[in-house]
Design an enzyme around this catalytic site. Structure first.
Site: not given
Ligand code: E4P
Length: 214
Positions: A84
């Site tokens: 990522k």
């Molecule tokens: C996606 O891969 C992220 O880890 C995640 O959806 C972030 O979400 P949040 O806005 O609840 O932190």
């Protein structure tokens, strides 16, 4: 649309995996930090024993070379690891280089369709638009999913659209309707999605009737 779990918590992953609905898992530095004392590599490897699908592990470098270095390392952890990287120009450099090594990437923190188009052109496997965080700014996050899905479809782009930052059950269904390939959901939202008062009332009534039979 596939369902991923958005957590680094092993108990949550084990439970949701037992429901048979999980196609993958996403983690990020915030989710990792919630698991006090957990080592990144061993957590990702343990997740890979529970879910047979893409497991996203996030880099923390700000420069493309650092992300590439981290990504090459992550890819050694397990064949299902997806690297990522953020939606930045440095992230694009890392995606482009990692793709040359046949290493799959998930481009995260995506907030507009241009970032999604460029990530795809650089060779991203997954793009992650953050629906909930867009909603928080007063703009409809689902429009972003719809736009990216349409651009990808229209130009025959194979990069998968992953609806991220899911906050409630309606986000999951709206993501599916908007054309997302994947929704990554917190465990709480998966649980909420399976709850309906009429289901509970129905079970109670069936049980009561069963007990009262002659
Ligand atoms: C996606 O891969 C992220 O880890 C995640 O959806 C972030 O979400 P949040 O806005 O609840 O932190």
């Amino acid at each position: 649309m596939h369902i991923y779990l958005d957590t680094a918590n092993i108990d949550e992953i084990r439970e949701a995996a037992s429901w048979g609905i999980l196609s993958g898992v996403t983690t990020n530095p915030t989710l990792m930090a919630k698991e006090k004392g957990a080592d990144h590599k061993s957590t990702i490897q343990e997740i890979a024993t529970l879910v047979d699908g893409p497991i996203s592990a996030e880099t923390i470098s700000l420069d493309g070379e650092g992300m590439l270095r981290e990504g090459l390392d992550f890819a050694e952890w397990h064949p299902n690891v997806i690297v990522k990287v953020p939606s930045t120009t440095e992230g694009l450099k890392a995606v482009y280089q990692l793709a040359k090594h046949n290493i799959r990437t998930n481009v995260t923190l995506c907030f507009n369709a241009s970032q999604a188009l460029f990530a795809a052109r650089a060779g991203a496997f997954i793009i992650s638009p953050f629906v909930g965080r867009v909603d928080d700014t007063g703009i409809d996050g689902m429009t972003l999913i719809r736009e990216i899905a349409q651009v990808y479809r229209q130009h025959e782009i194979k990069t998968m659209v992953l609806s991220a930052s899911i906050r409630h059950p309606r986000h999951i269904i709206d993501s599916a309707l908007a054309g997302a390939d994947i929704a990554t959901c917190p465990f709480k939202v998966l649980n909420q999605s399976m709850k309906h008062p009429l289901t509970d009332i129905g079970i109670e009534k069936f049980l009561a009737d069963w007990k009262s039979r002659q």
